[in-house]
Motif scaffolding. Structure first.
Motif, PDB file in Angstrom:
ATOM      1  N   TYR A  86       0.869  -1.182   0.000  1.00  0.00           N
ATOM      2  CA  TYR A  86       0.000   0.000   0.000  1.00  0.00           C
ATOM      3  C   TYR A  86       0.905   1.231   0.000  1.00  0.00           C
ATOM      4  O   TYR A  86       1.870   1.301   0.768  1.00  0.00           O
ATOM      5  CB  TYR A  86      -0.906   0.027   1.227  1.00  0.00           C
ATOM      6  CG  TYR A  86      -1.843  -1.158   1.330  1.00  0.00           C
ATOM      7  CD1 TYR A  86      -2.955  -1.260   0.511  1.00  0.00           C
ATOM      8  CD2 TYR A  86      -1.602  -2.176   2.257  1.00  0.00           C
ATOM      9  CE1 TYR A  86      -3.812  -2.349   0.598  1.00  0.00           C
ATOM     10  CE2 TYR A  86      -2.453  -3.264   2.351  1.00  0.00           C
ATOM     11  CZ  TYR A  86      -3.555  -3.348   1.517  1.00  0.00           C
ATOM     12  OH  TYR A  86      -4.399  -4.428   1.609  1.00  0.00           O
TER      13      TYR A  86
ATOM     14  N   THR B 239      -2.745   3.741  -2.872  1.00  0.00           N
ATOM     15  CA  THR B 239      -2.831   2.887  -4.051  1.00  0.00           C
ATOM     16  C   THR B 239      -2.254   1.513  -3.710  1.00  0.00           C
ATOM     17  O   THR B 239      -1.564   1.341  -2.702  1.00  0.00           O
ATOM     18  CB  THR B 239      -2.056   3.475  -5.237  1.00  0.00           C
ATOM     19  OG1 THR B 239      -0.692   3.689  -4.838  1.00  0.00           O
ATOM     20  CG2 THR B 239      -2.662   4.798  -5.690  1.00  0.00           C
TER      21      THR B 239
ATOM     22  N   GLU C 285      -5.992  -3.256  -7.123  1.00  0.00           N
ATOM     23  CA  GLU C 285      -6.956  -2.300  -6.554  1.00  0.00           C
ATOM     24  C   GLU C 285      -8.383  -2.751  -6.802  1.00  0.00           C
ATOM     25  O   GLU C 285      -9.235  -2.688  -5.902  1.00  0.00           O
ATOM     26  CB  GLU C 285      -6.727  -0.904  -7.146  1.00  0.00           C
ATOM     27  CG  GLU C 285      -5.479  -0.224  -6.615  1.00  0.00           C
ATOM     28  CD  GLU C 285      -5.187   1.091  -7.295  1.00  0.00           C
ATOM     29  OE1 GLU C 285      -6.010   1.520  -8.151  1.00  0.00           O
ATOM     30  OE2 GLU C 285      -4.146   1.708  -6.993  1.00  0.00           O
TER      31      GLU C 285
ATOM     32  N   GLY D  37      -7.366   4.991  -7.473  1.00  0.00           N
ATOM     33  CA  GLY D  37      -6.816   4.496  -6.218  1.00  0.00           C
ATOM     34  C   GLY D  37      -7.903   4.210  -5.202  1.00  0.00           C
ATOM     35  O   GLY D  37      -9.055   3.935  -5.551  1.00  0.00           O
ATOM     36  N   CYS D  38      -7.530   4.289  -3.925  1.00  0.00           N
ATOM     37  CA  CYS D  38      -8.457   3.997  -2.832  1.00  0.00           C
ATOM     38  C   CYS D  38      -8.448   5.152  -1.841  1.00  0.00           C
ATOM     39  O   CYS D  38      -7.466   5.897  -1.727  1.00  0.00           O
ATOM     40  CB  CYS D  38      -8.059   2.705  -2.121  1.00  0.00           C
ATOM     41  SG  CYS D  38      -7.969   1.261  -3.215  1.00  0.00           S
TER      42      CYS D  38
END
Length: 367
Positions: A284, A301, A308, A331-332
Protein backbone atom coordinates in the motif's frame (compact mmCIF):
# COMPACT_ATOMS: atom_id res chain seq x y z
CA UNK A 1 -29.83 -4.19 12.43
CA UNK A 2 -26.79 -4.49 10.19
CA UNK A 3 -24.93 -1.20 9.63
CA UNK A 4 -22.41 -0.68 6.83
CA UNK A 5 -18.86 0.26 7.68
CA UNK A 6 -19.21 3.57 5.88
CA UNK A 7 -16.08 5.28 4.52
CA UNK A 8 -17.90 7.47 1.99
CA UNK A 9 -16.31 10.85 1.27
CA UNK A 10 -19.58 12.76 1.44
CA UNK A 11 -22.44 12.55 2.07
CA UNK A 12 -20.80 10.56 4.80
CA UNK A 13 -21.45 8.59 7.95
CA UNK A 14 -23.70 10.11 10.60
CA UNK A 15 -23.54 9.10 14.27
CA UNK A 16 -25.88 6.19 14.98
CA UNK A 17 -27.10 7.96 18.12
CA UNK A 18 -28.15 10.95 16.01
CA UNK A 19 -30.10 8.79 13.58
CA UNK A 20 -31.82 6.97 16.43
CA UNK A 21 -32.80 10.22 18.14
CA UNK A 22 -34.15 11.60 14.87
CA UNK A 23 -36.12 8.39 14.41
CA UNK A 24 -37.63 8.74 17.88
CA UNK A 25 -38.64 12.36 17.21
CA UNK A 26 -39.65 11.80 13.59
CA UNK A 27 -43.42 12.18 14.01
CA UNK A 28 -43.54 14.58 16.94
CA UNK A 29 -40.85 17.22 17.29
CA UNK A 30 -40.89 19.53 20.32
CA UNK A 31 -44.31 18.06 21.27
CA UNK A 32 -45.79 19.82 18.23
CA UNK A 33 -47.65 16.83 16.82
CA UNK A 34 -45.68 17.30 13.60
CA UNK A 35 -42.45 16.17 11.98
CA UNK A 36 -39.69 18.78 11.79
CA UNK A 37 -40.26 18.72 8.02
CA UNK A 38 -43.80 19.99 8.57
CA UNK A 39 -42.96 22.87 10.89
CA UNK A 40 -43.13 26.43 9.68
CA UNK A 41 -39.66 27.92 9.60
CA UNK A 42 -41.22 30.95 11.33
CA UNK A 43 -42.63 28.86 14.19
CA UNK A 44 -41.39 29.03 17.75
CA UNK A 45 -40.57 25.32 17.63
CA UNK A 46 -38.27 25.66 14.64
CA UNK A 47 -36.75 28.92 15.85
CA UNK A 48 -35.66 27.05 18.99
CA UNK A 49 -34.00 24.31 16.89
CA UNK A 50 -32.38 26.86 14.57
CA UNK A 51 -30.92 29.00 17.35
CA UNK A 52 -29.81 25.93 19.28
CA UNK A 53 -27.75 24.77 16.27
CA UNK A 54 -26.06 28.16 15.95
CA UNK A 55 -25.32 28.42 19.68
CA UNK A 56 -24.01 24.86 19.84
CA UNK A 57 -21.52 25.56 17.07
CA UNK A 58 -20.42 28.72 18.86
CA UNK A 59 -19.90 26.71 22.04
CA UNK A 60 -17.98 23.85 20.43
CA UNK A 61 -15.65 26.03 18.38
CA UNK A 62 -15.42 28.81 21.00
CA UNK A 63 -16.41 31.37 18.38
CA UNK A 64 -15.69 34.95 19.53
CA UNK A 65 -18.48 37.50 19.90
CA UNK A 66 -17.29 39.50 16.87
CA UNK A 67 -18.22 36.65 14.52
CA UNK A 68 -21.54 35.75 12.93
CA UNK A 69 -22.69 32.20 12.24
CA UNK A 70 -24.79 31.86 9.09
CA UNK A 71 -26.63 28.74 7.94
CA UNK A 72 -26.88 28.96 4.16
CA UNK A 73 -27.64 26.83 1.12
CA UNK A 74 -25.82 26.12 -2.13
CA UNK A 75 -23.02 24.03 -0.67
CA UNK A 76 -19.45 25.17 -0.15
CA UNK A 77 -19.26 25.63 -3.92
CA UNK A 78 -21.57 28.63 -3.78
CA UNK A 79 -19.18 30.23 -1.28
CA UNK A 80 -16.52 30.17 -4.00
CA UNK A 81 -18.58 32.99 -5.58
CA UNK A 82 -20.18 34.61 -2.54
CA UNK A 83 -16.88 35.33 -0.83
CA UNK A 84 -15.31 37.39 -3.64
CA UNK A 85 -18.64 39.07 -4.39
CA UNK A 86 -18.85 40.26 -0.79
CA UNK A 87 -15.25 41.06 0.16
CA UNK A 88 -13.15 41.38 -3.04
CA UNK A 89 -13.35 45.07 -3.86
CA UNK A 90 -12.36 46.76 -7.10
CA UNK A 91 -8.63 47.39 -7.23
CA UNK A 92 -7.86 44.56 -4.80
CA UNK A 93 -6.80 40.99 -5.48
CA UNK A 94 -7.58 37.70 -3.77
CA UNK A 95 -4.66 35.37 -3.03
CA UNK A 96 -4.96 31.57 -3.20
CA UNK A 97 -2.93 28.59 -2.04
CA UNK A 98 -3.61 25.65 -4.35
CA UNK A 99 -3.63 22.28 -2.62
CA UNK A 100 -6.17 20.34 -4.67
CA UNK A 101 -9.24 20.34 -6.88
CA UNK A 102 -11.45 22.33 -4.50
CA UNK A 103 -9.00 25.20 -4.15
CA UNK A 104 -8.71 25.22 -7.95
CA UNK A 105 -12.49 25.52 -8.23
CA UNK A 106 -12.57 28.32 -5.65
CA UNK A 107 -9.93 30.19 -7.65
CA UNK A 108 -11.84 29.68 -10.91
CA UNK A 109 -14.98 31.30 -9.48
CA UNK A 110 -13.10 34.18 -7.86
CA UNK A 111 -11.48 35.00 -11.20
CA UNK A 112 -14.95 35.74 -12.57
CA UNK A 113 -15.41 38.42 -9.90
CA UNK A 114 -12.05 40.18 -9.68
CA UNK A 115 -8.27 39.96 -9.63
CA UNK A 116 -6.64 36.85 -8.19
CA UNK A 117 -3.17 35.39 -7.69
CA UNK A 118 -1.74 32.01 -6.77
CA UNK A 119 0.76 32.60 -3.96
CA UNK A 120 1.74 28.96 -3.30
CA UNK A 121 0.91 25.61 -4.86
CA UNK A 122 1.73 21.91 -4.73
CA UNK A 123 0.09 21.19 -8.08
CA UNK A 124 3.37 20.38 -9.86
CA UNK A 125 3.92 17.57 -7.35
CA UNK A 126 0.41 16.14 -7.85
CA UNK A 127 -0.82 17.77 -4.63
CA UNK A 128 1.10 15.38 -2.41
CA UNK A 129 1.84 18.01 0.25
CA UNK A 130 0.77 21.28 1.85
CA UNK A 131 3.16 24.14 0.95
CA UNK A 132 5.40 25.41 3.72
CA UNK A 133 4.18 28.56 5.43
CA UNK A 134 7.38 30.41 4.52
CA UNK A 135 6.80 29.65 0.82
CA UNK A 136 3.50 31.56 0.73
CA UNK A 137 4.11 34.86 -1.09
CA UNK A 138 1.21 36.79 0.41
CA UNK A 139 0.36 40.25 -0.88
CA UNK A 140 -0.02 42.48 2.19
CA UNK A 141 -2.79 44.42 0.42
CA UNK A 142 -4.77 41.32 -0.59
CA UNK A 143 -8.50 41.30 0.04
CA UNK A 144 -8.08 37.82 1.53
CA UNK A 145 -5.97 34.67 1.45
CA UNK A 146 -7.93 31.53 0.59
CA UNK A 147 -6.95 28.01 1.67
CA UNK A 148 -8.65 24.61 1.71
CA UNK A 149 -7.88 23.18 5.13
CA UNK A 150 -8.29 19.52 4.15
CA UNK A 151 -8.14 18.02 0.68
CA UNK A 152 -10.49 15.09 0.33
CA UNK A 153 -9.28 13.89 -3.06
CA UNK A 154 -5.54 13.90 -2.33
CA UNK A 155 -5.60 13.20 1.40
CA UNK A 156 -3.61 16.21 2.62
CA UNK A 157 -4.39 18.55 5.52
CA UNK A 158 -3.00 21.78 6.94
CA UNK A 159 -1.33 21.19 10.31
CA UNK A 160 -0.58 24.88 10.93
CA UNK A 161 -2.24 27.90 9.41
CA UNK A 162 -0.59 30.98 7.88
CA UNK A 163 -0.20 34.18 9.89
CA UNK A 164 -1.77 36.80 7.65
CA UNK A 165 -1.73 39.89 9.89
CA UNK A 166 -4.34 42.29 8.49
CA UNK A 167 -5.27 40.12 5.52
CA UNK A 168 -8.40 38.04 6.25
CA UNK A 169 -7.67 34.32 6.14
CA UNK A 170 -10.52 32.48 4.41
CA UNK A 171 -10.73 28.70 4.82
CA UNK A 172 -12.88 26.05 3.20
CA UNK A 173 -13.17 23.59 6.11
CA UNK A 174 -15.87 21.42 4.58
CA UNK A 175 -14.06 18.17 5.29
CA UNK A 176 -12.39 18.80 8.65
CA UNK A 177 -14.46 21.34 10.56
CA UNK A 178 -15.10 20.16 14.14
CA UNK A 179 -12.41 17.48 13.78
CA UNK A 180 -9.74 19.34 15.74
CA UNK A 181 -9.36 22.45 17.85
CA UNK A 182 -8.81 25.70 15.92
CA UNK A 183 -8.42 29.35 16.85
CA UNK A 184 -11.34 30.95 15.02
CA UNK A 185 -9.93 34.43 15.65
CA UNK A 186 -7.16 33.73 13.13
CA UNK A 187 -9.72 33.60 10.32
CA UNK A 188 -11.85 36.15 8.54
CA UNK A 189 -14.22 33.52 7.15
CA UNK A 190 -14.58 29.79 7.72
CA UNK A 191 -17.09 27.94 5.57
CA UNK A 192 -18.10 24.31 5.39
CA UNK A 193 -20.62 22.10 3.69
CA UNK A 194 -22.24 19.99 6.39
CA UNK A 195 -22.21 16.62 4.66
CA UNK A 196 -18.94 15.31 6.09
CA UNK A 197 -18.65 16.26 9.77
CA UNK A 198 -21.70 18.37 10.61
CA UNK A 199 -24.75 16.58 9.28
CA UNK A 200 -26.50 15.75 6.01
CA UNK A 201 -26.08 17.56 2.71
CA UNK A 202 -28.15 20.69 2.14
CA UNK A 203 -26.75 23.11 4.70
CA UNK A 204 -23.57 25.20 4.62
CA UNK A 205 -22.10 26.84 7.71
CA UNK A 206 -20.39 30.22 7.31
CA UNK A 207 -18.50 31.72 10.24
CA UNK A 208 -17.68 35.29 9.31
CA UNK A 209 -16.05 38.16 11.19
CA UNK A 210 -18.66 40.88 11.52
CA UNK A 211 -16.52 43.66 10.05
CA UNK A 212 -16.43 41.70 6.76
CA UNK A 213 -20.22 41.88 6.46
CA UNK A 214 -20.88 44.97 4.36
CA UNK A 215 -24.16 46.19 2.95
CA UNK A 216 -23.39 46.21 -0.77
CA UNK A 217 -26.76 46.71 -2.46
CA UNK A 218 -25.35 45.64 -5.83
CA UNK A 219 -25.02 42.04 -4.68
CA UNK A 220 -28.11 39.88 -5.30
CA UNK A 221 -29.96 39.40 -2.02
CA UNK A 222 -29.46 35.65 -1.82
CA UNK A 223 -25.70 36.12 -2.26
CA UNK A 224 -25.39 38.98 0.22
CA UNK A 225 -24.00 38.14 3.67
CA UNK A 226 -25.59 41.27 5.09
CA UNK A 227 -29.09 40.15 4.10
CA UNK A 228 -28.62 36.73 5.68
CA UNK A 229 -27.09 38.23 8.82
CA UNK A 230 -29.97 40.70 9.32
CA UNK A 231 -32.46 37.85 8.95
CA UNK A 232 -30.69 35.32 11.21
CA UNK A 233 -30.23 33.06 8.15
CA UNK A 234 -34.00 32.96 7.69
CA UNK A 235 -34.35 35.34 4.73
CA UNK A 236 -36.00 32.55 2.76
CA UNK A 237 -37.21 29.08 3.70
CA UNK A 238 -34.17 27.17 5.03
CA UNK A 239 -33.52 23.41 4.78
CA UNK A 240 -35.26 22.75 8.08
CA UNK A 241 -34.55 19.01 8.26
CA UNK A 242 -30.83 19.55 7.61
CA UNK A 243 -30.63 22.23 10.32
CA UNK A 244 -32.41 19.95 12.77
CA UNK A 245 -29.95 17.13 12.06
CA UNK A 246 -27.07 19.60 12.33
CA UNK A 247 -28.29 20.51 15.82
CA UNK A 248 -28.40 16.82 16.79
CA UNK A 249 -24.87 16.19 15.48
CA UNK A 250 -23.61 19.16 17.51
CA UNK A 251 -25.34 17.77 20.62
CA UNK A 252 -23.62 14.44 19.92
CA UNK A 253 -20.25 16.19 19.58
CA UNK A 254 -20.71 17.77 23.02
CA UNK A 255 -21.60 14.37 24.47
CA UNK A 256 -18.34 12.92 23.08
CA UNK A 257 -16.38 15.44 25.12
CA UNK A 258 -16.15 18.27 22.62
CA UNK A 259 -13.65 19.00 19.89
CA UNK A 260 -10.53 18.07 21.88
CA UNK A 261 -11.80 14.57 22.60
CA UNK A 262 -13.01 14.13 19.02
CA UNK A 263 -9.56 15.16 17.75
CA UNK A 264 -7.92 12.60 20.04
CA UNK A 265 -10.07 9.80 18.64
CA UNK A 266 -9.51 11.02 15.07
CA UNK A 267 -5.77 10.76 15.64
CA UNK A 268 -6.15 7.17 16.80
CA UNK A 269 -8.30 6.31 13.79
CA UNK A 270 -5.84 7.78 11.32
CA UNK A 271 -2.86 6.07 12.97
CA UNK A 272 -4.46 2.65 12.70
CA UNK A 273 -4.88 2.92 8.94
CA UNK A 274 -1.60 4.73 8.22
CA UNK A 275 0.21 2.05 10.21
CA UNK A 276 -1.35 -0.57 7.94
CA UNK A 277 0.02 1.35 4.95
CA UNK A 278 3.47 2.00 6.41
CA UNK A 279 3.92 -1.60 7.59
CA UNK A 280 2.94 -3.14 4.25
CA UNK A 281 6.46 -3.03 2.73
CA UNK A 282 5.19 -0.89 -0.13
CA UNK A 283 2.13 -3.00 -1.00
CA UNK A 284 0.00 0.00 0.00
CA UNK A 285 1.40 3.39 -0.94
CA UNK A 286 -0.01 6.60 0.53
CA UNK A 287 -0.52 9.54 -1.81
CA UNK A 288 0.25 12.29 0.71
CA UNK A 289 3.71 12.91 2.14
CA UNK A 290 3.81 11.95 5.84
CA UNK A 291 3.95 15.51 7.22
CA UNK A 292 0.87 16.50 5.20
CA UNK A 293 -1.29 13.45 5.82
CA UNK A 294 -4.97 14.04 6.45
CA UNK A 295 -6.75 12.70 9.52
CA UNK A 296 -9.99 12.78 7.55
CA UNK A 297 -9.19 11.18 4.17
CA UNK A 298 -6.60 8.42 3.86
CA UNK A 299 -5.67 8.00 0.19
CA UNK A 300 -3.57 5.12 -1.09
CA UNK A 301 -2.83 2.89 -4.05
CA UNK A 302 -1.96 -0.79 -4.49
CA UNK A 303 0.79 -2.23 -6.74
CA UNK A 304 -1.45 -2.55 -9.81
CA UNK A 305 -4.89 -1.52 -11.03
CA UNK A 306 -5.83 -5.19 -11.00
CA UNK A 307 -4.91 -5.43 -7.32
CA UNK A 308 -6.96 -2.30 -6.55
CA UNK A 309 -10.01 -3.69 -8.33
CA UNK A 310 -9.72 -6.95 -6.42
CA UNK A 311 -9.21 -5.08 -3.14
CA UNK A 312 -12.29 -2.93 -3.68
CA UNK A 313 -14.36 -5.94 -4.76
CA UNK A 314 -13.45 -7.97 -1.68
CA UNK A 315 -13.80 -4.96 0.62
CA UNK A 316 -17.35 -4.42 -0.60
CA UNK A 317 -18.15 -8.10 -0.05
CA UNK A 318 -16.80 -7.75 3.50
CA UNK A 319 -19.17 -4.86 4.24
CA UNK A 320 -16.91 -1.85 3.63
CA UNK A 321 -18.53 1.00 1.69
CA UNK A 322 -17.02 3.99 -0.11
CA UNK A 323 -13.37 2.97 -0.44
CA UNK A 324 -13.04 3.92 -4.12
CA UNK A 325 -10.70 6.82 -4.77
CA UNK A 326 -12.07 9.96 -6.40
CA UNK A 327 -12.93 9.44 -10.07
CA UNK A 328 -10.31 12.04 -11.09
CA UNK A 329 -7.30 10.15 -9.69
CA UNK A 330 -8.47 6.61 -8.89
CA UNK A 331 -6.82 4.50 -6.22
CA UNK A 332 -8.46 4.00 -2.83
CA UNK A 333 -9.66 6.35 -0.14
CA UNK A 334 -10.95 5.85 3.38
CA UNK A 335 -12.82 8.87 4.67
CA UNK A 336 -12.76 8.68 8.45
CA UNK A 337 -14.82 11.67 9.55
CA UNK A 338 -15.95 12.25 13.12
CA UNK A 339 -18.87 9.81 12.98
CA UNK A 340 -16.79 6.86 11.73
CA UNK A 341 -16.09 4.64 14.76
CA UNK A 342 -12.54 3.67 15.71
CA UNK A 343 -13.61 0.01 15.52
CA UNK A 344 -14.45 0.42 11.82
CA UNK A 345 -10.97 1.80 11.17
CA UNK A 346 -9.43 -1.14 13.02
CA UNK A 347 -11.59 -3.51 10.96
CA UNK A 348 -10.34 -1.86 7.77
CA UNK A 349 -6.69 -2.08 8.85
CA UNK A 350 -7.17 -5.77 9.65
CA UNK A 351 -8.79 -6.34 6.27
CA UNK A 352 -5.92 -4.56 4.50
CA UNK A 353 -3.39 -6.86 6.17
CA UNK A 354 -5.41 -9.97 5.38
CA UNK A 355 -5.92 -8.93 1.77
CA UNK A 356 -2.21 -8.26 1.31
CA UNK A 357 -1.34 -11.73 2.60
CA UNK A 358 -3.94 -13.51 0.47
CA UNK A 359 -3.11 -11.53 -2.68
CA UNK A 360 0.59 -12.25 -2.38
CA UNK A 361 -0.13 -15.91 -1.69
CA UNK A 362 -2.26 -16.11 -4.83
CA UNK A 363 0.48 -14.42 -6.85
CA UNK A 364 3.06 -16.88 -5.53
CA UNK A 365 0.89 -19.85 -6.52
CA UNK A 366 0.54 -18.45 -10.01
CA UNK A 367 4.31 -18.40 -10.46
Amino acid sequence: MKRARNFNAGPAALPLEVLQRAQNEWLNIEDSGMSVMELSHRSAEFEKIHNHAIQSLKDLLEIPENYEVLLLQGGASLQFSMIPMNILNEGQRADFVLTGSWSEKALKEAKKVGNTAVVASSKDEKYTFIPKLEDIKLNEDAAYLHITSNNTIYGTQWKHFPETNNVPLVADMSSDILSKKIDVSKFGIIYAGAQKNLGPSGITVVIIRKDLITNNENIPSMLNYSIHSKNNSLYNTPPTLAIYLLSLVLDWAKEQGGVEKIAEVNGEKAKVIYDAIDNSNGFYKGHALPDSRSHMNVTFTLPTEEAEKQFLKEAKQAGFVGLNGHRSIGGCRASIYNAVPLSHCQDLADFMKTFQESYKATEAQAL
